[in-house]
Design an enzyme around this catalytic site. Structure first.
Site, PDB file in Angstrom:
ATOM      1  N   GLU A 255       0.833  -1.197   0.000  1.00  0.00           N
ATOM      2  CA  GLU A 255       0.000   0.000   0.000  1.00  0.00           C
ATOM      3  C   GLU A 255       0.873   1.255   0.000  1.00  0.00           C
ATOM      4  O   GLU A 255       1.862   1.336   0.730  1.00  0.00           O
ATOM      5  CB  GLU A 255      -0.874  -0.027   1.254  1.00  0.00           C
ATOM      6  CG  GLU A 255      -1.656   1.230   1.527  1.00  0.00           C
ATOM      7  CD  GLU A 255      -2.316   1.211   2.889  1.00  0.00           C
ATOM      8  OE1 GLU A 255      -3.256   1.998   3.087  1.00  0.00           O
ATOM      9  OE2 GLU A 255      -1.893   0.408   3.759  1.00  0.00           O
ATOM     10  N   LYS A 308      -9.296   1.984  -2.859  1.00  0.00           N
ATOM     11  CA  LYS A 308      -9.810   1.528  -1.568  1.00  0.00           C
ATOM     12  C   LYS A 308     -11.213   2.068  -1.331  1.00  0.00           C
ATOM     13  O   LYS A 308     -11.490   3.255  -1.510  1.00  0.00           O
ATOM     14  CB  LYS A 308      -8.869   1.983  -0.446  1.00  0.00           C
ATOM     15  CG  LYS A 308      -9.213   1.388   0.918  1.00  0.00           C
ATOM     16  CD  LYS A 308      -8.179   1.761   1.962  1.00  0.00           C
ATOM     17  CE  LYS A 308      -8.481   1.089   3.295  1.00  0.00           C
ATOM     18  NZ  LYS A 308      -7.509   1.445   4.336  1.00  0.00           N
ATOM     19  N   CYS A 357      -5.157  -2.671   2.939  1.00  0.00           N
ATOM     20  CA  CYS A 357      -5.064  -2.595   4.393  1.00  0.00           C
ATOM     21  C   CYS A 357      -6.230  -3.298   5.067  1.00  0.00           C
ATOM     22  O   CYS A 357      -6.487  -4.456   4.794  1.00  0.00           O
ATOM     23  CB  CYS A 357      -4.932  -1.139   4.832  1.00  0.00           C
ATOM     24  SG  CYS A 357      -4.286  -0.962   6.523  1.00  0.00           S
TER      25      CYS A 357
END
Length: 483
Positions: A255, A308, A357
């Site tokens: 990430e 995301k 994440c």
């Protein structure tokens, strides 16, 4: 039966909360989770509603504070918040999260008199509390009870009922242990047979879609250097060297490994990172200042990208009224936009579904990628946990990927900045892992999978509503039986 003293109950509840935290990775002491909950339920069975709520609050606070203490590192060490203020912030978060358990156990004690009916009611009450924590106010289900059972006999229930189903079953087993102590054999026996059933349930729901060689990059860049403009060139050069050394069919980077908008990356560096003969997922930011920056992964050399969707409060989105707190920590790009493109990436004969994440905590968000003819064959998690150190946080997050692998019977590959970079097979087993803080590339061969588990099928059709309904209807049925 004499009511338990409030002081005694408080001390035992605090200790039991610590035991609950100790049941998660890296210890994998699944039995300790059952013991912790049995201790709590034993207290609540003999308590007044007020003391029962106190027990739930103290158990939850002890569990959350000891399991989330590493948040202090991000706020104090990297955010510049005074250590006492950071500690108070963690304590406040633990207090808020413990409110779910205080409310659930307090209401159960009010609605049911001490005895077997109350003990049985504690299991659905606990399930409802965990569901609420997982879904309300964007959800924060970190170290939910069921994660302790990625190993052990209850793990066999994962492809059937998922994490929250296991959470409810574990609570029922804990109630059964207390019923056993009370010599209510007929009620205790069915609950205590649930782990045995987990060992006997069918588990073969997916088939191999072939193997793919992956290269999982772990650059190990200290967090205080990651967003330092003076270090960008050095860090990107080190990243390019790692990508150039990769041997797999697909390269996956962590990430935000490129800590600036991708459009701002110079062409020479981008050319080094893009290797036509070896597709790569690169963690970077897309978007613009007007529409918002999106934490993304970009497939270099193709038009695929993933942004995301489930943003982290205080780190990627600012809850109303808390702008002052987030700004005080100086988090880069702290108020981000949600991404798009949730479909898998077709590459090297597989379909890879990225997750960024803590998105992998929310299986209900991406379950559609685990069903149907175009379902993902491999799940990919990219993370940067350098904000939080290495103690507990990395093992906890890896355990969440293990549970998703069990639920959907898909392998999970993880590329992280400082750990835990690892490969988890479709049975939830860790087959390869790089040591924390070690710069390198984890080379692994991964078996992709096709097919869907029972849990994936009903979750994709109905969401978590069947578990909500089961918890509520069970409480209503027990209340009628106790009347």
């Amino acid at each position: 039966m004499r009511p338990v003293k409030a002081s005694t109950a408080a001390a035992v509840a605090l200790a039991a909360g610590l035991l609950q935290t100790a049941s998660f990775a890296p210890t994998d002491a699944w039995w300790a989770q059952l013991a912790a909950l049995a201790l709590l339920f034993g207290l609540v069975d003999r308590a007044t509603p007020r003391v029962a709520a106190l027990c739930g609050a103290l158990f939850g606070w002890s569990w959350m504070a000891s399991g989330l203490w590493w948040l202090h590192i991000s706020m104090h060490q990297f955010g510049g918040i005074p250590w006492l203020v950071a500690a108070l912030a963690v304590a406040l978060l633990a207090t808020v999260l413990s409110g779910y358990f205080a409310l659930a156990l307090g209401l159960a004690a009010r609605w049911f008199a001490p005895g077997r009916w109350r003990l049985l009611a504690l299991a659905p009450a606990w399930l409802l509390a965990e569901l609420a924590r997982a879904t309300w106010f964007s959800g924060f289900p970190w170290i939910a009870s069921g994660y302790a059972h990625t190993v052990g006999p209850l793990a066999g229930w994962a492809p059937w009922v998922g994490i929250y189903g296991i959470t409810g079953l574990a609570a029922l087993v804990a109630a059964g242990l207390v019923l056993l102590k009370e010599r209510a054999w007929a009620l205790a026996a069915p609950a205590l047979l649930l782990p045995l059933a987990g060992l006997l349930l069918p588990q073969d729901f997916t088939a191999s879609s072939g193997r793919v060689a992956v290269s999982l990059v772990q650059p190990s860049i200290p967090q205080d250097q990651k967003f330092d403009p003076a270090r960008f060139a050095t860090n990107l050069d080190a990243l390019a060297r790692l990508i150039e050394s990769a041997k797999g069919q697909v390269v996956i980077t962590p990430e935000s490994v490129v800590p600036l908008p991708l459009d701002e990356l110079d062409s020479a560096t981008l050319a080094r990172l893009s290797r036509p003969e070896r597709p790569a997922l690169l963690g970077a930011f897309l978007g613009n200042a007007d529409d918002g920056w999106v934490n993304s992964v970009v497939a270099l050399g193709s038009n695929y990208h993933y942004g995301k969707r489930h943003l982290l409060p205080f780190g990627e989105m600012i809850p109303p009224g808390f702008a002052w707190f987030v700004h005080a920590m100086g988090i880069p790009m702290e108020d981000q936009a949600r991404g798009d493109h949730q479909h898998p990436w077709d590459v090297a004969g597989q379909r890879l579904r990225p997750l960024i994440c803590y998105e992998d905590l929310f299986g209900e968000d991406f379950v559609q990628s685990a069903v149907g003819p175009d379902a993902a064959t491999v799940f990919v998690n990219v993370s940067n946990l350098a904000w939080f150190g290495t103690a507990m946080i990395q093992d906890q997050h890896l355990q969440f990927s293990q549970m998703r692998a069990l639920e959907f019977q898909r392998p999970f590959v993880r590329s992280t900045n400082t750990g835990a970079t690892a490969v988890v097979d479709h049975l939830g087993r860790i087959t390869a892992r790089l040591p924390a803080l070690e710069r390198g590339v984890l080379e692994a061969s991964v078996d992709g999978r096709t097919g869907s588990t029972p849990y994936a099928r009903w979750l994709s059709a109905l969401g978590l509503w069947p578990l909500w309904a089961l918890g509520l209807l069970t409480l209503m049925g027990l209340k009628r039986a106790a009347s």
